[in-house]
Scaffold this motif. Structure first.
Motif, PDB file in Angstrom:
ATOM      1  N   UNK A 216     -46.488 -91.431  59.177  1.00 15.08           N
ATOM      2  CA  UNK A 216     -46.635 -90.203  58.399  1.00 15.08           C
ATOM      3  C   UNK A 216     -45.826 -89.073  59.021  1.00 15.08           C
ATOM      4  N   UNK A 217     -45.607 -87.998  58.266  1.00 17.26           N
ATOM      5  CA  UNK A 217     -44.950 -86.827  58.856  1.00 17.26           C
ATOM      6  C   UNK A 217     -45.713 -86.370  60.099  1.00 17.26           C
ATOM      7  N   UNK A 218     -45.017 -85.782  61.084  1.00 14.48           N
ATOM      8  CA  UNK A 218     -45.675 -85.400  62.340  1.00 14.48           C
ATOM      9  C   UNK A 218     -46.733 -84.321  62.127  1.00 14.48           C
ATOM     10  N   UNK A 219     -47.646 -84.216  63.085  1.00 15.08           N
ATOM     11  CA  UNK A 219     -48.701 -83.208  63.038  1.00 15.08           C
ATOM     12  C   UNK A 219     -49.439 -83.203  64.356  1.00 15.08           C
TER      13      UNK A 219
ATOM     14  N   UNK B  97     -59.099 -73.449  56.686  1.00 12.76           N
ATOM     15  CA  UNK B  97     -58.721 -72.042  56.576  1.00 12.76           C
ATOM     16  C   UNK B  97     -57.230 -71.924  56.279  1.00 12.76           C
ATOM     17  N   UNK B  98     -56.865 -71.108  55.293  1.00 12.86           N
ATOM     18  CA  UNK B  98     -55.468 -70.989  54.863  1.00 12.86           C
ATOM     19  C   UNK B  98     -54.552 -70.545  56.001  1.00 12.86           C
ATOM     20  N   UNK B  99     -55.011 -69.574  56.831  1.00  8.51           N
ATOM     21  CA  UNK B  99     -54.151 -69.058  57.897  1.00  8.51           C
ATOM     22  C   UNK B  99     -53.930 -70.093  58.992  1.00  8.51           C
ATOM     23  N   UNK B 100     -54.960 -70.912  59.277  1.00  8.73           N
ATOM     24  CA  UNK B 100     -54.794 -71.980  60.258  1.00  8.73           C
ATOM     25  C   UNK B 100     -53.759 -72.995  59.788  1.00  8.73           C
ATOM     26  N   UNK B 101     -53.788 -73.318  58.495  1.00 11.54           N
ATOM     27  CA  UNK B 101     -52.806 -74.258  57.946  1.00 11.54           C
ATOM     28  C   UNK B 101     -51.392 -73.709  58.084  1.00 11.54           C
ATOM     29  N   UNK B 102     -51.227 -72.393  57.857  1.00  7.58           N
ATOM     30  CA  UNK B 102     -49.909 -71.780  57.988  1.00  7.58           C
ATOM     31  C   UNK B 102     -49.468 -71.703  59.455  1.00  7.58           C
ATOM     32  N   UNK B 103     -50.430 -71.482  60.356  1.00  5.09           N
ATOM     33  CA  UNK B 103     -50.108 -71.457  61.786  1.00  5.09           C
ATOM     34  C   UNK B 103     -49.631 -72.831  62.258  1.00  5.09           C
ATOM     35  N   UNK B 104     -50.297 -73.893  61.801  1.00  4.43           N
ATOM     36  CA  UNK B 104     -49.905 -75.249  62.196  1.00  4.43           C
ATOM     37  C   UNK B 104     -48.496 -75.574  61.716  1.00  4.43           C
ATOM     38  N   UNK B 105     -48.093 -75.012  60.561  1.00  2.00           N
ATOM     39  CA  UNK B 105     -46.754 -75.258  60.029  1.00  2.00           C
ATOM     40  C   UNK B 105     -45.673 -74.676  60.946  1.00  2.00           C
ATOM     41  N   UNK B 106     -45.999 -73.588  61.650  1.00  2.00           N
ATOM     42  CA  UNK B 106     -45.022 -72.993  62.572  1.00  2.00           C
ATOM     43  C   UNK B 106     -44.660 -73.963  63.693  1.00  2.00           C
TER      44      UNK B 106
ATOM     45  N   UNK C 177     -45.396 -77.555  63.483  1.00  5.03           N
ATOM     46  CA  UNK C 177     -45.126 -78.920  63.029  1.00  5.03           C
ATOM     47  C   UNK C 177     -44.214 -79.009  61.813  1.00  5.03           C
ATOM     48  N   UNK C 178     -43.794 -77.863  61.241  1.00  5.58           N
ATOM     49  CA  UNK C 178     -42.906 -77.890  60.091  1.00  5.58           C
ATOM     50  C   UNK C 178     -43.658 -77.745  58.781  1.00  5.58           C
ATOM     51  N   UNK C 179     -42.919 -77.598  57.700  1.00  4.64           N
ATOM     52  CA  UNK C 179     -43.530 -77.324  56.392  1.00  4.64           C
ATOM     53  C   UNK C 179     -44.048 -78.554  55.671  1.00  4.64           C
ATOM     54  N   UNK C 180     -43.898 -79.729  56.290  1.00  3.16           N
ATOM     55  CA  UNK C 180     -44.608 -80.920  55.828  1.00  3.16           C
ATOM     56  C   UNK C 180     -45.164 -81.590  57.079  1.00  3.16           C
ATOM     57  N   UNK C 181     -46.489 -81.666  57.167  1.00  2.92           N
ATOM     58  CA  UNK C 181     -47.100 -82.266  58.352  1.00  2.92           C
ATOM     59  C   UNK C 181     -48.395 -82.967  57.943  1.00  2.92           C
ATOM     60  N   UNK C 182     -48.951 -83.726  58.877  1.00  4.52           N
ATOM     61  CA  UNK C 182     -50.124 -84.547  58.572  1.00  4.52           C
ATOM     62  C   UNK C 182     -51.340 -84.091  59.375  1.00  4.52           C
TER      63      UNK C 182
END
Length: 490
Positions: free
Chosen positions: A30-33, A51-60, A62-67
């Protein structure tokens, strides 16, 4: 020699280690995460809440597609406008399935529209769209229903004579009566006990959705289904809606079919009577009940909550409220009916309505999709059955798409000359094959209700109140903290 308790601890540790290495191996597909933990997956990384902000923080990181992993279940997260748009629209058919998580399976058994997949979903959705169009979607006759409810709401505020009120119930009552008229063929009065039961059931469901106990139910359905808790209350709330829908269907059957169907139930019952060739018919009473539930839930909670945020933003931004009123006064007569088409003459008002939707972002994470076949998602090979979750908040707050994403700014939808400009990143109704069925109705309701209210009243805080909480309460939708306002005749 180890004691039995020591041997048991060693066994648990051994199983956790094996589970950990199995997870690490599975992650490579799967995509990294973030690295998942045994049993819990990435729940710790999310502080046990979605939480929406946590999901956006994780993208910083792991990238805009992550698992993310929920126990042993991987979920691919799409973050930001480009990732969500490409992921939902490049191969829309491939990602058109619906994840039947244990709690949602317990609710609707995979029937209806919102929580269905495959051929049944296509049939029910196609029928729903066609029927709503036949009943006036996008036409003046449907707008008259919306105008009628908007005028009742204006009358309600007028009768208060400026006294403070929490507008949550009257907004829900008026908005839901539009869909009630379409589906059941009649309106509810304010005092109707059945209607108040339906509202209470709806609130319970949306409050439970997205909660920690909801996530726990999906992780441990066998155990949770046998334990007491808020999940039992949520399930019984859905049964309240289903039982009411069944009574309405029976009432329509007993009344008999007329030559001209009067409401959605009439159209559906007529479809059930048609002979079906070969394939097992999908038009049955169970599907009708769950479609009614979908229309009622989707056609009441989201629009009324958006308007609830809208009035809050007008109180917090009195200068914006004043600009809307000046435009309405300049373009429309005081008793002139407001149509959806009028938005073209009211660019600032239209921009404010859009900004209310963008900034409130009430459905912050889109309903999970499932790949119905092996496909490719933003360059990653993805197997059939994989769960995809579009982070809608990351689209509506994407700093690459909005000048001031974390500020309430109607200028996001206006050019330098003050003309309204549509924005591609405005995706509150999601994208692809699963885009909201009632998008046009919701847009019509929001514009007509908002314009009628702002033309008639100036909304302000009660005397002595100087502060108001604008942070959301997380649940199935993002709700404002309860507040009271005064509607002063404009």
């Amino acid at each position: 020699m180890l004691t039995i308790s020591q041997a048991f601890v060693v066994l648990i540790i051994f199983l956790l280690i094996v589970n950990f290495f199995k997870l690490q191996k599975a992650c490579k597909q799967f995509p990294p995460g973030p690295a998942p933990l045994p049993l819990l997956g990435n729940m710790v990384h999310l502080n046990f809440q979605f939480h929406r902000d946590l999901l956006m923080e994780l993208a910083k990181t792991h990238g805009n597609i992550y698992t993310l992993w929920f126990g042993w279940t991987p979920v691919i997260i799409l973050n930001g406008y480009q990732a969500v748009k490409d992921g939902m629209t490049t191969h829309p058919e491939d990602v058109s399935g619906r994840m039947l998580a244990p709690f949602f399976r317990a609710l609707a058994k995979g029937k209806g529209i919102m929580l269905a997949s495959g051929r049944s979903w296509k049939q029910q959705r196609r029928f729903g769209i066609m029927t709503l169009r036949r009943m006036g979607m996008g036409k003046k006759c449907l707008e008259h229903r919306v105008q009628e409810e908007a005028s009742h709401l204006v009358e309600f505020f007028m009768n208060l004579k400026g006294r403070p009120v929490d507008p949550s119930f009257p907004l829900f009552h008026s908005i839901s009566n539009v869909i009630c008229a379409l589906v059941f063929g009649y309106h509810f009065s304010d005092e109707d006990k059945t209607f108040q039961e339906l509202i209470s059931a709806t609130e319970n469901l949306f409050r439970f959705a997205g909660s920690f106990v909801h996530q726990l139910y999906d992780l441990l359905p066998w155990l949770m289904s046998r334990l007491p808790g808020p999940h039992k209350k949520a399930l019984s709330s859905y049964h309240v809606l289903s039982n009411f829908a069944r009574k309405e269907v029976r009432r329509h059957v007993e009344r008999g079919m007329s030559d001209e169907p009067q409401d959605f139930i009439d159209f559906y019952l007529a479809e059930m009577e048609k002979p079906k060739d070969g394939a097992k018919p999908k038009y049955d009473e169970d599907n009708l009940v769950y479609v009614i539930n979908d229309l009622f839930l989707g056609g009441s909670e989201t629009s009324s909550t958006t308007l609830y945020w809208g009035l809050l933003y007008m109180v917090v931004n009195p200068d914006i409220q004043e600009k809307v009123q000046k435009e309405l006064d300049a373009v429309l007569g005081p008793s002139q009916l407001i149509f959806y088409e009028d938005r073209k003459k009211l660019p600032y008002t239209n921009a404010v309505v859009h900004e209310i939707q963008r900034f409130s972002n009430i459905v912050f994470v889109g309903m999970p999709r499932v790949c119905v076949r092996d496909t490719t998602l933003l360059g990653f090979p993805v197997k059939k059955g994989t769960i995809i979750m579009p982070n809608i908040a990351s689209v509506l707050y994407d700093p690459g798409q909005w000048e001031t994403p974390r500020q309430f700014n109607p200028g996001h939808f206006l050019d330098k000359e003050g003309n309204f400009i549509p924005r591609e990143a405005f995706l509150p109704f999601s994208a692809g094959h699963r885009v909201c069925l009632g998008e046009h109705l919701a847009r019509t309701e929001l514009f007509i209700f908002f314009a009628n209210l702002l033309r008639a009243f100036t909304f302000q805080l009660p005397e002595g109140v100087t502060r108001i909480n604008t942070e959301p309460i997380f649940g199935g939708t993002l709700q404002p903290h309860p507040y009271r306002i005064c509607a002063m005749p404009h």
